[in-house]
Design a protein around this motif. Sequence first.
Motif, short mmCIF file in Angstrom:
data_model
loop_
_atom_site.label_atom_id
_atom_site.label_comp_id
_atom_site.label_asym_id
_atom_site.label_seq_id
_atom_site.Cartn_x
_atom_site.Cartn_y
_atom_site.Cartn_z
N ASN A 133 0.78 -1.23 0.00
CA ASN A 133 0.00 0.00 0.00
C ASN A 133 0.81 1.28 0.00
O ASN A 133 0.51 2.20 -0.74
CB ASN A 133 -1.00 0.02 1.17
CG ASN A 133 -1.82 1.28 1.20
OD1 ASN A 133 -1.55 2.20 1.97
ND2 ASN A 133 -2.79 1.37 0.32
N ALA A 134 1.84 1.39 0.83
CA ALA A 134 2.62 2.62 0.91
C ALA A 134 4.08 2.28 1.19
O ALA A 134 4.37 1.36 1.96
CB ALA A 134 2.08 3.54 2.00
N GLY A 135 4.97 3.02 0.54
CA GLY A 135 6.40 2.81 0.73
C GLY A 135 7.07 2.20 -0.48
O GLY A 135 8.13 1.58 -0.37
N GLY A 149 1.27 -3.08 -4.32
CA GLY A 149 0.53 -1.83 -4.34
C GLY A 149 0.65 -1.17 -5.69
O GLY A 149 1.17 -1.75 -6.64
N GLN A 150 0.15 0.04 -5.78
CA GLN A 150 0.33 0.79 -7.01
C GLN A 150 1.47 1.79 -6.83
O GLN A 150 1.85 2.12 -5.71
CB GLN A 150 -0.95 1.53 -7.39
CG GLN A 150 -1.30 2.71 -6.52
CD GLN A 150 -2.56 3.43 -6.99
OE1 GLN A 150 -3.20 3.04 -7.94
NE2 GLN A 150 -2.91 4.48 -6.30
N LEU A 279 -7.01 -6.82 -2.91
CA LEU A 279 -5.92 -7.61 -3.48
C LEU A 279 -4.61 -7.37 -2.74
O LEU A 279 -3.83 -8.30 -2.51
CB LEU A 279 -5.76 -7.27 -4.96
CG LEU A 279 -4.77 -8.10 -5.77
CD1 LEU A 279 -5.14 -9.58 -5.75
CD2 LEU A 279 -4.70 -7.59 -7.20
N GLN A 280 -4.36 -6.13 -2.33
CA GLN A 280 -3.14 -5.83 -1.58
C GLN A 280 -3.09 -6.62 -0.27
O GLN A 280 -2.08 -7.21 0.09
CB GLN A 280 -3.05 -4.34 -1.30
CG GLN A 280 -2.81 -3.49 -2.53
CD GLN A 280 -2.81 -2.00 -2.23
OE1 GLN A 280 -2.76 -1.61 -1.06
NE2 GLN A 280 -2.87 -1.19 -3.27
N VAL A 304 5.10 -5.45 -7.00
CA VAL A 304 3.97 -6.09 -7.68
C VAL A 304 2.84 -5.07 -7.73
O VAL A 304 2.27 -4.72 -6.69
CB VAL A 304 3.54 -7.37 -6.95
CG1 VAL A 304 2.33 -8.00 -7.66
CG2 VAL A 304 4.70 -8.36 -6.88
N LEU A 305 2.52 -4.57 -8.91
CA LEU A 305 1.56 -3.49 -9.05
C LEU A 305 0.12 -4.02 -9.05
O LEU A 305 -0.20 -4.95 -9.78
CB LEU A 305 1.82 -2.69 -10.32
CG LEU A 305 3.20 -2.01 -10.42
CD1 LEU A 305 3.29 -1.19 -11.70
CD2 LEU A 305 3.47 -1.14 -9.20
#
Length: 328
Positions: A133-135, A149-150, A279-280, A304-305
């Motif tokens: 999610n973040a980082g 995450g994206q 999904l994350q 992994v996007l």
Amino acid sequence: MRFSRLAAIAGTGLLVLGIASCSSTGGKPRESEGGGGGGTVDTPRVTIAMVTHEVPGDSFWDLIRKGAEAAAKKDNIELRYSNDPEAPNQANLVQTAVDSGVAGIAVTLAKPDAMRAAVQNAEKKGIPVVAFNAGQDAWKEMGVKEYFGQDGYIAGQSAGERLRSEGARKAICVIQEQGHVDLEARCAGVKNTFPATENLNVNGKDMPSVESTITAKLQQDPSIDYIVALGAPFALTATQSVKNAGSSAKVGTFDTNAALVDAIKNGDVQWAVDQQPYLQGYLAVDSLWLYLNNGNVIGGGQPVLTGPSFIDKSNIDAIAEYAKGGTR
């Protein structure tokens, strides 16, 4: 570095369609209702901690947790979920998980510097850590094994291109937590492809304040014709600010929830950039099971996007059923 990210995603393009309440103290998860999971494996039961920077009341995290619980149920895992929006407190939760001897840790890295010591303490004890999610810019150099995450910057660029294609003239990008690396990256991406963008910092822990701040900004600058929110609850609040200010500004957002479905259908919100939080959460837990039981590492050292993809009136009906079930 940005170019390499764009090149990496260019071959696949934007994803068209992707595949509840949270406790701040963790403990045994509630039963998952639907949303996948399948049968349970016969591997030994282990405990995995998931520690996030969730702000209580933000429904985005319900989707994260539901995905994590589905994977935990399938993988015979006891999931201990805990959260704190303040980075030092989140780091303390990670350290508590380390001290309790969990088998693995899934963590968000919204403020990577504050999390570094606790994450490295886990690694020193041989506890595998994955991030989600973040980082996205920090996980690898911290020694974290995988990231799901994206890319916030690429997602922001996609949103900026959307603004440009819709003929927007001036936008504000509303940041609900100043200093959050992924939120800042999203707005930087928006500004990269739509330069007539101004950041507006709000206090995401106080929704009435968010509403009044956006309202005041719209009244102060009537030339603003688009609001880009960075979360579904903030987008829904922004629609009320538009009405309060007597503005004709449109609203787009990152992230979804069930309430946003109707807002997109009735035109209050034009679109949402979906990073697939369910999904994350699912991949973060499932990847730890794979590592613990088979030594697998996903992504080959690359993130992994899980996004971005756009949800709008053209495809909202296909998403609505999943959103009502709490998985989109």
